[in-house]
Design a protein around this motif. Sequence first.
Motif, PDB file in Angstrom:
ATOM      1  N   ASP A 316       0.811  -1.212   0.000  1.00  0.00           N
ATOM      2  CA  ASP A 316       0.000   0.000   0.000  1.00  0.00           C
ATOM      3  C   ASP A 316       0.847   1.266   0.000  1.00  0.00           C
ATOM      4  OD1 ASP A 316       0.952  -0.080   2.585  1.00  0.00           O
ATOM      5  OD2 ASP A 316      -1.014   0.152   3.553  1.00  0.00           O
ATOM      6  N   ARG A 317       2.182   1.139   0.216  1.00  0.00           N
ATOM      7  CA  ARG A 317       3.059   2.304   0.173  1.00  0.00           C
ATOM      8  C   ARG A 317       4.006   2.291  -1.011  1.00  0.00           C
ATOM      9  NH1 ARG A 317       5.319   1.825   5.885  1.00  0.00           N
ATOM     10  NH2 ARG A 317       7.252   2.242   4.764  1.00  0.00           N
ATOM     11  N   ALA A 318       4.376   1.105  -1.476  1.00  0.00           N
ATOM     12  CA  ALA A 318       5.317   0.988  -2.594  1.00  0.00           C
ATOM     13  C   ALA A 318       5.243  -0.436  -3.136  1.00  0.00           C
ATOM     14  CB  ALA A 318       6.739   1.326  -2.148  1.00  0.00           C
ATOM     15  N   SER A 319       5.934  -0.645  -4.250  1.00  0.00           N
ATOM     16  CA  SER A 319       5.955  -1.961  -4.887  1.00  0.00           C
ATOM     17  C   SER A 319       7.373  -2.317  -5.301  1.00  0.00           C
ATOM     18  CB  SER A 319       5.044  -1.979  -6.123  1.00  0.00           C
ATOM     19  OG  SER A 319       3.714  -1.650  -5.786  1.00  0.00           O
ATOM     20  N   LEU A 320       7.616  -3.612  -5.461  1.00  0.00           N
ATOM     21  CA  LEU A 320       8.897  -4.111  -5.955  1.00  0.00           C
ATOM     22  C   LEU A 320       8.657  -4.967  -7.192  1.00  0.00           C
ATOM     23  CD1 LEU A 320      10.674  -5.333  -2.680  1.00  0.00           C
ATOM     24  CD2 LEU A 320      11.317  -3.341  -4.060  1.00  0.00           C
ATOM     25  N   SER A 321       9.521  -4.826  -8.174  1.00  0.00           N
ATOM     26  CA  SER A 321       9.505  -5.685  -9.351  1.00  0.00           C
ATOM     27  C   SER A 321      10.922  -6.187  -9.582  1.00  0.00           C
ATOM     28  CB  SER A 321       9.004  -4.920 -10.582  1.00  0.00           C
ATOM     29  OG  SER A 321       7.636  -4.597 -10.454  1.00  0.00           O
ATOM     30  N   CYS A 322      11.037  -7.490  -9.812  1.00  0.00           N
ATOM     31  CA  CYS A 322      12.369  -8.077  -9.972  1.00  0.00           C
ATOM     32  C   CYS A 322      12.420  -8.967 -11.199  1.00  0.00           C
ATOM     33  CB  CYS A 322      12.736  -8.891  -8.736  1.00  0.00           C
ATOM     34  SG  CYS A 322      14.409  -9.574  -8.799  1.00  0.00           S
ATOM     35  N   ASP A 323      13.339  -8.667 -12.100  1.00  0.00           N
ATOM     36  CA  ASP A 323      13.634  -9.522 -13.239  1.00  0.00           C
ATOM     37  C   ASP A 323      14.806 -10.411 -12.830  1.00  0.00           C
ATOM     38  OD1 ASP A 323      14.666 -10.664 -15.605  1.00  0.00           O
ATOM     39  OD2 ASP A 323      13.776  -9.064 -16.804  1.00  0.00           O
ATOM     40  N   LEU A 324      14.527 -11.677 -12.593  1.00  0.00           N
ATOM     41  CA  LEU A 324      15.536 -12.595 -12.088  1.00  0.00           C
ATOM     42  C   LEU A 324      16.455 -13.120 -13.179  1.00  0.00           C
ATOM     43  CD1 LEU A 324      13.065 -14.314  -9.682  1.00  0.00           C
ATOM     44  CD2 LEU A 324      15.184 -13.229  -8.929  1.00  0.00           C
ATOM     45  N   GLN A 325      16.154 -12.826 -14.429  1.00  0.00           N
ATOM     46  CA  GLN A 325      17.073 -13.149 -15.510  1.00  0.00           C
ATOM     47  C   GLN A 325      18.162 -12.100 -15.644  1.00  0.00           C
ATOM     48  OE1 GLN A 325      15.232 -15.165 -19.245  1.00  0.00           O
ATOM     49  NE2 GLN A 325      13.800 -13.574 -18.635  1.00  0.00           N
ATOM     50  N   ARG A 326      17.756 -10.853 -15.525  1.00  0.00           N
ATOM     51  CA  ARG A 326      18.685  -9.740 -15.757  1.00  0.00           C
ATOM     52  C   ARG A 326      19.255  -9.141 -14.481  1.00  0.00           C
ATOM     53  NH1 ARG A 326      14.568  -9.646 -19.440  1.00  0.00           N
ATOM     54  NH2 ARG A 326      15.161  -9.538 -21.638  1.00  0.00           N
ATOM     55  N   ASP A 327      18.885  -9.726 -13.351  1.00  0.00           N
ATOM     56  CA  ASP A 327      19.376  -9.218 -12.074  1.00  0.00           C
ATOM     57  C   ASP A 327      19.015  -7.746 -11.866  1.00  0.00           C
ATOM     58  OD1 ASP A 327      20.383 -11.574 -11.219  1.00  0.00           O
ATOM     59  OD2 ASP A 327      22.492 -11.067 -11.455  1.00  0.00           O
ATOM     60  N   ILE A 328      17.765  -7.416 -12.087  1.00  0.00           N
ATOM     61  CA  ILE A 328      17.298  -6.037 -11.904  1.00  0.00           C
ATOM     62  C   ILE A 328      16.154  -6.021 -10.896  1.00  0.00           C
ATOM     63  CG2 ILE A 328      16.283  -4.011 -12.993  1.00  0.00           C
ATOM     64  CD1 ILE A 328      17.540  -4.920 -15.618  1.00  0.00           C
ATOM     65  N   LEU A 329      16.315  -5.230  -9.856  1.00  0.00           N
ATOM     66  CA  LEU A 329      15.294  -5.055  -8.829  1.00  0.00           C
ATOM     67  C   LEU A 329      14.899  -3.587  -8.774  1.00  0.00           C
ATOM     68  CD1 LEU A 329      13.594  -6.079  -6.446  1.00  0.00           C
ATOM     69  CD2 LEU A 329      15.617  -5.772  -4.979  1.00  0.00           C
ATOM     70  N   LEU A 330      13.611  -3.308  -8.966  1.00  0.00           N
ATOM     71  CA  LEU A 330      13.108  -1.938  -8.987  1.00  0.00           C
ATOM     72  C   LEU A 330      12.118  -1.706  -7.857  1.00  0.00           C
ATOM     73  CD1 LEU A 330      12.343  -1.564 -12.812  1.00  0.00           C
ATOM     74  CD2 LEU A 330      14.412  -0.865 -11.591  1.00  0.00           C
ATOM     75  N   ARG A 331      12.223  -0.524  -7.247  1.00  0.00           N
ATOM     76  CA  ARG A 331      11.242  -0.089  -6.262  1.00  0.00           C
ATOM     77  C   ARG A 331      10.455   1.060  -6.853  1.00  0.00           C
ATOM     78  NH1 ARG A 331      10.020   3.736  -2.560  1.00  0.00           N
ATOM     79  NH2 ARG A 331       9.209   3.068  -0.518  1.00  0.00           N
ATOM     80  N   ILE A 346      -1.204   8.420  -6.769  1.00  0.00           N
ATOM     81  CA  ILE A 346      -0.002   9.239  -6.648  1.00  0.00           C
ATOM     82  C   ILE A 346       1.173   8.508  -7.282  1.00  0.00           C
ATOM     83  CG2 ILE A 346       1.606  10.348  -5.054  1.00  0.00           C
ATOM     84  CD1 ILE A 346      -0.698  10.540  -3.063  1.00  0.00           C
ATOM     85  N   GLU A 347       1.754   9.106  -8.288  1.00  0.00           N
ATOM     86  CA  GLU A 347       2.905   8.489  -8.953  1.00  0.00           C
ATOM     87  C   GLU A 347       4.172   8.801  -8.171  1.00  0.00           C
ATOM     88  OE1 GLU A 347       3.268   9.397 -13.040  1.00  0.00           O
ATOM     89  OE2 GLU A 347       1.226   8.773 -13.555  1.00  0.00           O
ATOM     90  N   GLY A 348       4.811   7.739  -7.680  1.00  0.00           N
ATOM     91  CA  GLY A 348       6.038   7.908  -6.930  1.00  0.00           C
ATOM     92  C   GLY A 348       7.267   7.679  -7.800  1.00  0.00           C
ATOM     93  N   GLN A 349       8.412   7.830  -7.211  1.00  0.00           N
ATOM     94  CA  GLN A 349       9.669   7.667  -7.936  1.00  0.00           C
ATOM     95  C   GLN A 349      10.016   6.191  -8.087  1.00  0.00           C
ATOM     96  OE1 GLN A 349      12.958   9.593  -6.052  1.00  0.00           O
ATOM     97  NE2 GLN A 349      14.423   9.094  -7.676  1.00  0.00           N
ATOM     98  N   ALA A 350      10.525   5.826  -9.261  1.00  0.00           N
ATOM     99  CA  ALA A 350      11.013   4.469  -9.509  1.00  0.00           C
ATOM    100  C   ALA A 350      12.530   4.489  -9.429  1.00  0.00           C
ATOM    101  CB  ALA A 350      10.563   3.977 -10.871  1.00  0.00           C
TER     102      ALA A 350
END
Length: 409
Positions: A316-331, A346-350
């Motif tokens: 409810d405050r933020a999200s995580l997305s992780c591409d486990l092939q490319r080793d990329i984790l985004l908040r 509300i669009e937050g910073q990625a």
Amino acid sequence: MGKVPSHSEGDRREGSTERRDHGFSGPYCLERFDRRDGFCETSSHRRESGLGALRSLWSVFVLVGGFSYNLDSGFQEKGEEVVRGHAMRILLIGVGRWGRNHLKSWTKLAKELYVADADPAQSKVCSEFSIPSSHFSLDYRDFLDRVDGVDIVTPAESHLSLCRDALEHGKDVFVEKPIALTTREAEEMIGLAEKKGRILQVGHIYRYHPASTKIRTLLEAGELGTIRYAYGHFMGFKRPRTDVGVTQTDAIHFIDLFNFLFGERPSAVTAVIRHYLELPLDDTSFSALEYGNKIVFIEAGYLPPEKRRDISIVGDRASLSCDLQRDILLRCGNRHEKQAGRCVAIEGQASQVGFPREEPLKVELEAFADSIETRKKPLSDGRAGYEALKVVEACYESSQSGRRVEMKW
């Protein structure tokens, strides 16, 4: 004679023919399944136009540091790899496609390595890794008395008998996932390991991915707030396995991963599983797992043209997305808030989240060696393997009955 199955866990997953992994960075490969002599084969036809519209959003992010790990092809990095050795004597059973990755890792980790495979041709593979001919056999029992631990990378139907033999000989065991064909077999393996006081570790490799460790730390710190739901995709065009279906070989990866990340087991399961290729085992799987108020959606399949190994967790405050092939984790800081009686988006910073770059398979096998030495309980012990497999069985039950299945732990 205790011969080893001639196809490793990896061979049965991808078939004995060489796998084709096609991304969208070059000419698109339009592939189809063809049924020949009772088997499911693949054929490909190139067309030069490409499918730029299908390129992953991840391609806009640049991964710095020169590290890349692919769970199918292995670890690549710039510079030399730093390896810690162990005074372990290991027997590796099965050196097919995925077994060869185990072989590569053990040559850097074990003090002494023995290899067994029922296919005599695999001796050539061993020689490529400087394994002496005296350390290769068609019969794994030739080496059981010489080793501290046994690493089993064979089809699932052989796991119980091989584990039983190794445990009865007082050896610690690493067995690739799924732990067994059924939870009943898994329970027997766990019971025998406990009776003999032996280590039983299951190859749920994503628990050892450094991104997973980082995600769990962020969740425990409450960085996302209250978790609403999550989803994962483990899919891509490839030849079906012939020992277990896609739910039991691919979806199980993320079933176990979410068990690990949330630190709990699902309370209920709803699934839709299909056999579009008209084979005995499933090729397409959609599962919804309930973890209290959190729900997780997992898609797995052999038919999609794009290869995906990714998860996302929405709070409810933020999200995580992780591409486990490319080793990329985004908040991502996107969130919804109630303002003056209205719900406002509300669009937050990625931002990209950093984590150590390590080869998950090396970390996983090194953890097994550490457990042999220290007698420490593995992160993915037999019980974890059993719990993931029990959820898989519930998925099959749900799909067959057309109803939601409550888990009884």
